[in-house]
Write a protein that holds these residues in place. Structure first.
Motif, PDB file in Angstrom:
ATOM      1  N   HIS A  12       0.857  -1.188   0.000  1.00 21.62           N
ATOM      2  CA  HIS A  12       0.000   0.000   0.000  1.00 21.62           C
ATOM      3  C   HIS A  12       0.890   1.234   0.000  1.00 21.62           C
ATOM      4  O   HIS A  12       1.675   1.418   0.925  1.00 21.62           O
ATOM      5  CB  HIS A  12      -0.878   0.026   1.262  1.00 21.62           C
ATOM      6  CG  HIS A  12      -1.816  -1.124   1.360  1.00 21.62           C
ATOM      7  ND1 HIS A  12      -3.160  -0.989   1.145  1.00 21.62           N
ATOM      8  CD2 HIS A  12      -1.610  -2.438   1.649  1.00 21.62           C
ATOM      9  CE1 HIS A  12      -3.748  -2.167   1.306  1.00 21.62           C
ATOM     10  NE2 HIS A  12      -2.814  -3.056   1.613  1.00 21.62           N
ATOM     11  N   TYR A  13       0.759   2.040  -1.029  1.00 20.67           N
ATOM     12  CA  TYR A  13       1.547   3.271  -1.127  1.00 20.67           C
ATOM     13  C   TYR A  13       0.695   4.439  -0.647  1.00 20.67           C
ATOM     14  O   TYR A  13      -0.429   4.640  -1.124  1.00 20.67           O
ATOM     15  CB  TYR A  13       1.990   3.508  -2.572  1.00 20.67           C
ATOM     16  CG  TYR A  13       2.617   4.852  -2.783  1.00 20.67           C
ATOM     17  CD1 TYR A  13       3.938   5.077  -2.430  1.00 20.67           C
ATOM     18  CD2 TYR A  13       1.881   5.907  -3.312  1.00 20.67           C
ATOM     19  CE1 TYR A  13       4.525   6.327  -2.607  1.00 20.67           C
ATOM     20  CE2 TYR A  13       2.461   7.155  -3.492  1.00 20.67           C
ATOM     21  CZ  TYR A  13       3.776   7.354  -3.136  1.00 20.67           C
ATOM     22  OH  TYR A  13       4.346   8.594  -3.309  1.00 20.67           O
ATOM     23  N   HIS A  14       1.228   5.214   0.294  1.00 19.56           N
ATOM     24  CA  HIS A  14       0.544   6.406   0.812  1.00 19.56           C
ATOM     25  C   HIS A  14       1.434   7.612   0.524  1.00 19.56           C
ATOM     26  O   HIS A  14       2.565   7.676   0.998  1.00 19.56           O
ATOM     27  CB  HIS A  14       0.335   6.302   2.330  1.00 19.56           C
ATOM     28  CG  HIS A  14      -0.464   5.104   2.747  1.00 19.56           C
ATOM     29  ND1 HIS A  14      -1.832   5.117   2.834  1.00 19.56           N
ATOM     30  CD2 HIS A  14      -0.074   3.848   3.104  1.00 19.56           C
ATOM     31  CE1 HIS A  14      -2.255   3.928   3.227  1.00 19.56           C
ATOM     32  NE2 HIS A  14      -1.199   3.141   3.400  1.00 19.56           N
ATOM     33  N   ASP A  19       1.514  17.972  -8.057  1.00 18.46           N
ATOM     34  CA  ASP A  19       0.912  19.257  -8.415  1.00 18.46           C
ATOM     35  C   ASP A  19      -0.168  19.732  -7.441  1.00 18.46           C
ATOM     36  O   ASP A  19      -0.115  20.848  -6.940  1.00 18.46           O
ATOM     37  CB  ASP A  19       0.367  19.218  -9.844  1.00 18.46           C
ATOM     38  CG  ASP A  19      -0.520  18.006 -10.103  1.00 18.46           C
ATOM     39  OD1 ASP A  19      -0.688  17.165  -9.204  1.00 18.46           O
ATOM     40  OD2 ASP A  19      -1.054  17.914 -11.224  1.00 18.46           O
ATOM     41  N   THR A  20      -1.136  18.885  -7.135  1.00 25.25           N
ATOM     42  CA  THR A  20      -2.256  19.331  -6.295  1.00 25.25           C
ATOM     43  C   THR A  20      -2.099  18.963  -4.825  1.00 25.25           C
ATOM     44  O   THR A  20      -2.910  19.373  -4.005  1.00 25.25           O
ATOM     45  CB  THR A  20      -3.585  18.720  -6.797  1.00 25.25           C
ATOM     46  OG1 THR A  20      -3.506  17.295  -6.655  1.00 25.25           O
ATOM     47  CG2 THR A  20      -3.856  19.093  -8.242  1.00 25.25           C
ATOM     48  N   LYS A  21      -1.083  18.171  -4.514  1.00 26.53           N
ATOM     49  CA  LYS A  21      -0.839  17.705  -3.138  1.00 26.53           C
ATOM     50  C   LYS A  21      -2.017  16.906  -2.589  1.00 26.53           C
ATOM     51  O   LYS A  21      -2.218  16.821  -1.392  1.00 26.53           O
ATOM     52  CB  LYS A  21      -0.513  18.882  -2.198  1.00 26.53           C
ATOM     53  CG  LYS A  21       0.682  19.699  -2.635  1.00 26.53           C
ATOM     54  CD  LYS A  21       1.928  18.879  -2.644  1.00 26.53           C
ATOM     55  CE  LYS A  21       3.136  19.711  -3.040  1.00 26.53           C
ATOM     56  NZ  LYS A  21       4.288  18.933  -3.397  1.00 26.53           N
ATOM     57  N   GLN A  22      -2.788  16.308  -3.502  1.00 27.66           N
ATOM     58  CA  GLN A  22      -3.904  15.451  -3.103  1.00 27.66           C
ATOM     59  C   GLN A  22      -3.351  14.111  -2.619  1.00 27.66           C
ATOM     60  O   GLN A  22      -2.402  13.577  -3.186  1.00 27.66           O
ATOM     61  CB  GLN A  22      -4.834  15.238  -4.292  1.00 27.66           C
ATOM     62  CG  GLN A  22      -6.065  14.454  -3.962  1.00 27.66           C
ATOM     63  CD  GLN A  22      -6.988  14.319  -5.177  1.00 27.66           C
ATOM     64  OE1 GLN A  22      -6.654  14.740  -6.273  1.00 27.66           O
ATOM     65  NE2 GLN A  22      -8.147  13.733  -4.955  1.00 27.66           N
ATOM     66  N   GLU A  23      -3.956  13.571  -1.574  1.00 27.64           N
ATOM     67  CA  GLU A  23      -3.489  12.294  -1.017  1.00 27.64           C
ATOM     68  C   GLU A  23      -3.741  11.150  -1.981  1.00 27.64           C
ATOM     69  O   GLU A  23      -4.749  11.120  -2.684  1.00 27.64           O
ATOM     70  CB  GLU A  23      -4.187  12.010   0.309  1.00 27.64           C
ATOM     71  CG  GLU A  23      -3.708  12.898   1.434  1.00 27.64           C
ATOM     72  CD  GLU A  23      -4.287  12.499   2.786  1.00 27.64           C
ATOM     73  OE1 GLU A  23      -4.750  11.343   2.933  1.00 27.64           O
ATOM     74  OE2 GLU A  23      -4.268  13.346   3.680  1.00 27.64           O
ATOM     75  N   ILE A  24      -2.792  10.203  -2.001  1.00 30.53           N
ATOM     76  CA  ILE A  24      -2.869   9.016  -2.852  1.00 30.53           C
ATOM     77  C   ILE A  24      -2.772   7.779  -1.962  1.00 30.53           C
ATOM     78  O   ILE A  24      -1.970   7.733  -1.035  1.00 30.53           O
ATOM     79  CB  ILE A  24      -1.681   8.966  -3.848  1.00 30.53           C
ATOM     80  CG1 ILE A  24      -1.662  10.173  -4.760  1.00 30.53           C
ATOM     81  CG2 ILE A  24      -1.727   7.687  -4.665  1.00 30.53           C
ATOM     82  CD1 ILE A  24      -0.399  10.235  -5.605  1.00 30.53           C
TER      83      ILE A  24
END
Length: 111
Positions: A12-14, A19-24
């Protein structure tokens, strides 16, 4: 002495987007190829992570980008070959010399 048996695991990659600094949160198939090494395919090659900085949970290993996990990568473009032909679980029973030989044989097609 028992021989280590490779195990299919989830990684699991967190992290966050550049660009948007949105969490993945991405989940990938991977292999525990040694007690302290997880290996997997990425878009660019094979990646091996030291489990030292990964969090082990019941659903797999969790890699947090901000924890700066240690890794080693074999880049597809460097050897000009399809690394998906390598069975990552087989790497668990190989010596380092065998692994280097695979690298050489994959690169032979680029000459």
């Amino acid at each position: 002495m028992d021989t280590f048996q490779p195990q299919a695991v989830k990684l699991h990659y967190h992290g966050e987007t550049f660009d948007t600094k949105q969490e993945i949160h991405e989940i990938s198939d991977a292999w525990l190829i040694a007690a302290d090494v997880v290996g997997m395919y990425s878009d660019d090659g094979l990646v091996f992570y030291d489990t030292d900085r990964l969090e082990k949970r019941s659903d797999g290993f969790h890699l947090y980008e901000n924890n700066h996990p240690r890794f080693f990568m074999v880049d597809t473009s460097k050897v000009d070959a399809d690394l998906r032909k390598i069975d990552v679980s087989e790497l668990a029973i190989m010596s380092f010399a065998d692994f280097v030989r695979i690298g050489f044989s994959l690169g032979e097609g680029s000459r």
